[in-house]
Write a protein that holds these residues in place. Structure first.
Motif, PDB file in Angstrom:
ATOM      1  N   SER A   1       0.762  -0.891  -5.460  1.00  0.00           N
ATOM      2  CA  SER A   1      -0.188  -0.821  -4.344  1.00  0.00           C
ATOM      3  C   SER A   1      -1.458  -1.638  -4.600  1.00  0.00           C
ATOM      4  CB  SER A   1      -0.554   0.631  -4.049  1.00  0.00           C
ATOM      5  OG  SER A   1      -1.269   1.155  -5.137  1.00  0.00           O
TER       6      SER A   1
ATOM      7  N   GLU B   1     -10.012   3.122  -0.276  1.00  0.00           N
ATOM      8  CA  GLU B   1     -10.110   2.912  -1.726  1.00  0.00           C
ATOM      9  C   GLU B   1     -11.479   3.333  -2.247  1.00  0.00           C
ATOM     10  OE1 GLU B   1      -7.528   1.938  -3.617  1.00  0.00           O
ATOM     11  OE2 GLU B   1      -6.411   2.054  -1.734  1.00  0.00           O
TER      12      GLU B   1
ATOM     13  N   THR C   1      -8.753   0.076   5.209  1.00  0.00           N
ATOM     14  CA  THR C   1      -8.035   0.011   3.934  1.00  0.00           C
ATOM     15  C   THR C   1      -9.013   0.022   2.753  1.00  0.00           C
ATOM     16  OG1 THR C   1      -6.441  -1.376   5.092  1.00  0.00           O
ATOM     17  CG2 THR C   1      -6.208  -1.240   2.720  1.00  0.00           C
TER      18      THR C   1
ATOM     19  N   VAL D   1      -2.446  -4.924  -2.609  1.00  0.00           N
ATOM     20  CA  VAL D   1      -3.141  -4.932  -1.319  1.00  0.00           C
ATOM     21  C   VAL D   1      -4.522  -5.579  -1.462  1.00  0.00           C
ATOM     22  CG1 VAL D   1      -4.307  -2.700  -1.434  1.00  0.00           C
ATOM     23  CG2 VAL D   1      -3.426  -3.508   0.739  1.00  0.00           C
TER      24      VAL D   1
ATOM     25  N   ARG E   1       0.826  -1.202   0.000  1.00  0.00           N
ATOM     26  CA  ARG E   1       0.000   0.000   0.000  1.00  0.00           C
ATOM     27  C   ARG E   1       0.872   1.270   0.000  1.00  0.00           C
ATOM     28  NH1 ARG E   1      -4.541   1.429   2.460  1.00  0.00           N
ATOM     29  NH2 ARG E   1      -4.450   3.675   2.446  1.00  0.00           N
TER      30      ARG E   1
END
Lengths: 213, 362, 220
Positions: free
Chosen positions: A89, B216, B212, A92, A83
């Protein structure tokens, strides 16, 4: 009065009072306690994950006992850290996909069983379910009320038609059941929460200040 | 005294018809032994179960009280032959049954009693997918009004006018909780509105994985409405994975940042009311939603709008108006109709006949 | 690749997650055990690093830019570092190389947990006693039919579980129990059945890659 001399009791007590002070308004004591809480919680999480998961389930078996299969979770775990490297990235998504996929898949049959099959079984009108109430002849009445309640509540969650006419009436009855149920859950919880409060007051007045036993 | 003497002289009758078979629907390593009671069952201490690999030398593997006709030997080696004898036991007196036929334990690939669940999953899942597929063809689908969702535009607008942020929490669920995933979908839609109106979004998290994913999702929303530069990476952040520490911190944010609108949508435990009451005390508009029934009463009392149960799942379809998601709702509705019909049909059968209808739903 | 691979993994793992429910065979159950007790826990541990990175960055920024209440960010960071060092090197109950005792005063990880996290957590929990009262008052002021029903049923059930209820009327406790067992269960069941369909639809959309907002943007 028999004030405690244990420094940890003092720390616990001052933190407890600081949290309670939030009921009045936000203030420096609460802010202090809140930030300590978050800091300690994270420090504790680091300790927990290290001593209870990473070392016993990964590093020890992998590096000391040579269980090479564990290299897979190790590598996939490290992918989380990609990440921080923009070019790769996207990797991930691999550990996320594995975690999400497995839990989501596992929840399908478990929830269908617990929420659909089991709830249906308990609602169908049969002599077996009438007797389950242990309420004699009233068991029939309770079962019928329950049955009507479930069907009406279910109709409230019917989305693809406007709630007018029959559906309007059933969904209205459904929401009445729902609200009575919510009230019941609310009332039932009150005592449990008050006993938590009493527990904290006992700590402050007993363990700390020593004015009660 | 006389009875005991008599027993001593003639002994007790052994159990008969000993039958051993592989325990069904299990992972192996277990054999079921059944027998008919000894005629003297009433005076026995119980039954001892003996096992042999060769039908010659027997060793004791278990004991069970009288008036019982079944024993599970859950300590067998899969693929090995075993013989069983059951012994009627009275004091030191033992009467052996005939040996059972040889039997092997083995693991099964399917747990047959769960067949009904599999069928339910296939029928209802199939229905949903059928409508999702049909929705691709662009058929217009109707969804009834959901109060909490209609308020979203006003709520975001209000924050924009007041120049105050919007707080969105997905609760204390993990990424495996479907409510969390549903909440992340709604977050995506709300982030788009924030991006369009240039309203500040605050999105604190309890689970690092959810954090996480959320980052996004929000970033993608800003990109989709053509404002990727307006995305503030620090608007989505992790606080702690401890429930009450998280509640303490989010309460702090509520009173200090004074968001105009709080969204409490996802999976919640006892922190639901801590957050909802703190938020209400700051005068924010609050829109909540969860499928956790025990927490719903608290949201209902302390928030302006609450998405109850399935409304949470319908929400992302409702806001995005995406045909695929709307199609799924149609499938869900048909599933509920089927359940309603099953309840009525099951009741009619259950009341009019003696068929064991409840067994279908074990 | 960038989206295809994760989607394939979600699909495979989703199917595995479903299979473990139906198949008692040791091959499946051992795989399930490996997933739940090894793989997923280890992955969660690595994810925490991302979480901590985020937390520290937010608070470092706050300090750097001297945002309001920035001083407390120092408290958080310092406490975090100290607890981590004590936990990592001092062990959970002080069995590590780092000494966690000065005279009779011990400060190992477990002691910190018992005397900081536990009281802070239970005090937050205890705040609910007050919040329930204020929430009830809020519902009282709402004066809608729903709120009235909710409050009335809450009041009856609350009295019913108290010893006081029995003194008001011997029928009250059993009436409260009836509300819990009949209308309450009916409402819950209706909600749960609906929820199951929502879960099923959302879960299927994730596993089959129909719902893919979790992937975020960037890269096909």
């Amino acid at each position: 009065m028999n004030i405690s001399l244990d420094p940890w009791i003092w720390i616990s007590a001052l933190l407890t009072v600081s949290i309670f002070s939030f009921l009045y308004r936000d203030n420096p004591f609460y802010r202090f306690a809140e930030h300590i809480f978050v800091g300690v919680a994270n420090g504790w999480a680091v300790t927990f994950y290290w001593h209870n998961i990473l070392v016993p389930s990964l590093f020890d078996p992998l590096f000391r006992r040579g269980q090479l299969l564990l290299i897979i979770p190790f590598i996939i775990g490290i992918l989380y850290l990609t990440r921080f490297i923009p070019r790769v990235s996207w990797l991930v998504r691999i550990p996320i996909g594995i975690t999400m996929g497995y839990y989501v898949g596992a929840s399908i049959p478990a929830d269908v069983q617990a929420y659909i099959i089991k709830q249906t079984q308990g609602t169908i009108l049969t002599s077996q379910n009438f007797q389950a109430w242990n309420a004699g002849n009233m068991g029939v009445v309770w079962s019928i009320i329950l049955f009507v309640g479930v069907i009406c509540t279910l109709s409230y969650f019917y989305f693809s038609k406007e709630h007018k006419g029959v559906l309007g009436i059933t969904s209205r009855i459904g929401i009445i059941f729902v609200m009575i149920g919510f009230g019941a859950a609310f009332g039932y919880t009150v005592m449990a929460r008050i006993s938590l409060l009493i527990g904290r007051l006992q700590f402050l007045l007993g363990d700390w200040l020593g004015v009660i036993h | 005294m006389a009875v005991i003497l008599l027993i001593g002289l003639i002994g007790v009758a052994p159990p008969t018809h000993v039958r051993a078979y592989d325990t069904p629907d299990d992972g192996g390593g277990s054999i079921m032994v059944e027998w008919h009671l000894s005629q003297d069952d009433a005076i026995l201490d119980g039954y001892e179960i003996y096992r042999s690999n060769d039908g010659d030398v027997y060793e004791k593997v278990g004991f069970i009280g009288r008036n019982r006709t079944r024993y599970e030997d859950s300590n067998t080696e899969d693929g090995e032959n075993y013989f069983y004898k059951v012994v009627a036991l009275k004091d030191t007196l033992k009467m052996y049954s005939q040996a059972s036929q040889p039997v092997m334990s083995s693991p099964q690939w399917f747990d047959l009693p769960k067949l009904n669940i599999l069928i339910a999953c296939v029928i209802f899942g199939g229905l949903i997918l059928y409508f999702v597929y049909h929705a691709r063809k662009g058929k217009e689908l109707y969804i009834r009004k959901i109060a909490g969702l209609q308020a979203i535009d006003d709520a975001v607008g209000r924050a924009t006018e007041m120049g105050k942020p919007i707080l969105y929490t997905t609760g204390t669920g993990l990424i495996g909780d479907i409510a969390t995933i549903a909440s992340l979908n709604i977050l995506g839609e709300i982030a788009k509105k924030c991006a369009r109106y240039d309203t500040q979004l605050i999105n604190p998290h309890l689970d690092p994985i959810v954090y996480t994913v959320a980052r996004e999702v929000v970033k993608e929303s800003y990109t989709q409405v053509g404002r990727p530069d307006a995305f503030d990476p620090d608007s989505v952040y992790f606080i702690t994975d401890l429930q009450f520490a998280y509640a303490a911190a989010v309460s702090g944010i509520m009173v200090r940042e004074k968001p105009a609108t709080n969204f409490l949508i996802g999976w919640f435990m006892a922190e639901s009311l801590i957050l909802a009451e703190t938020g209400a005390s700051t005068g924010a508009i609050q829109i909540a939603g969860t499928d956790r029934v025990p927490q719903l009463p608290f949201f209902i009392t302390a928030c302006d709008y609450t998405l109850i149960g399935e409304e949470l799942y319908a929400a992302s379809a409702y806001i995005s108006k995406e045909p695929l998601l709307l199609g799924a709702i149609k499938g869900e509705d048909l599933g509920k109709l089927i359940i309603g019909a099953a309840l009525i049909a099951g009741s009619i059968i259950g009341l009019l006949t003696k068929l064991p209808i409840l067994n279908l739903f074990k | 690749m960038k989206k295809g691979l994760p989607l394939i993994l979600v699909f495979i793992c989703g199917i595995l997650g479903i299979i473990q429910y139906f198949a008692p065979h040791p091959v499946v159950q051992d795989t399930d055990n490996f997933f739940r007790n090894n793989l997923l826990k280890i992955l969660a541990a690595f994810a925490l690093v991302l979480g901590l990175g985020s937390l520290l960055k937010v608070h470092m920024d706050k300090i750097k830019r001297k945002r309001e209440n920035w001083q407390y960010s120092w408290v958080l960071i310092i406490v975090f570092i100290i607890t981590s060092i004590i936990g990592l090197f001092g062990g959970v109950t002080g069995e590590g190389p780092l000494p966690t005792r000065i005279g009779s005063f011990s400060f190992d990880n477990q002691t910190i947990y018992d005397n900081v996290i536990v009281p802070l957590g239970s005090t937050m929990f205890a705040l609910l006693a007050f919040f329930m009262a204020s929430a009830a008052y809020r519902a009282f002021r709402a004066r809608s039919t729903e709120a009235t029903l909710l409050l009335a049923s809450a009041f009856i059930v609350m009295l019913g579980v108290l010893p006081l209820g029995d003194r008001i009327s011997p029928h009250l406790p059993s009436f409260a129990q009836w509300i819990m067992d009949v209308p309450n269960v009916a409402g819950q069941r209706g909600i749960l059945i609906g929820v199951a369909f929502g879960i099923l639809a959302t879960a299927l959309k994730i596993i089959l890659g129909i719902e893919r907002s979790w992937l975020g943007g960037g890269g096909e």
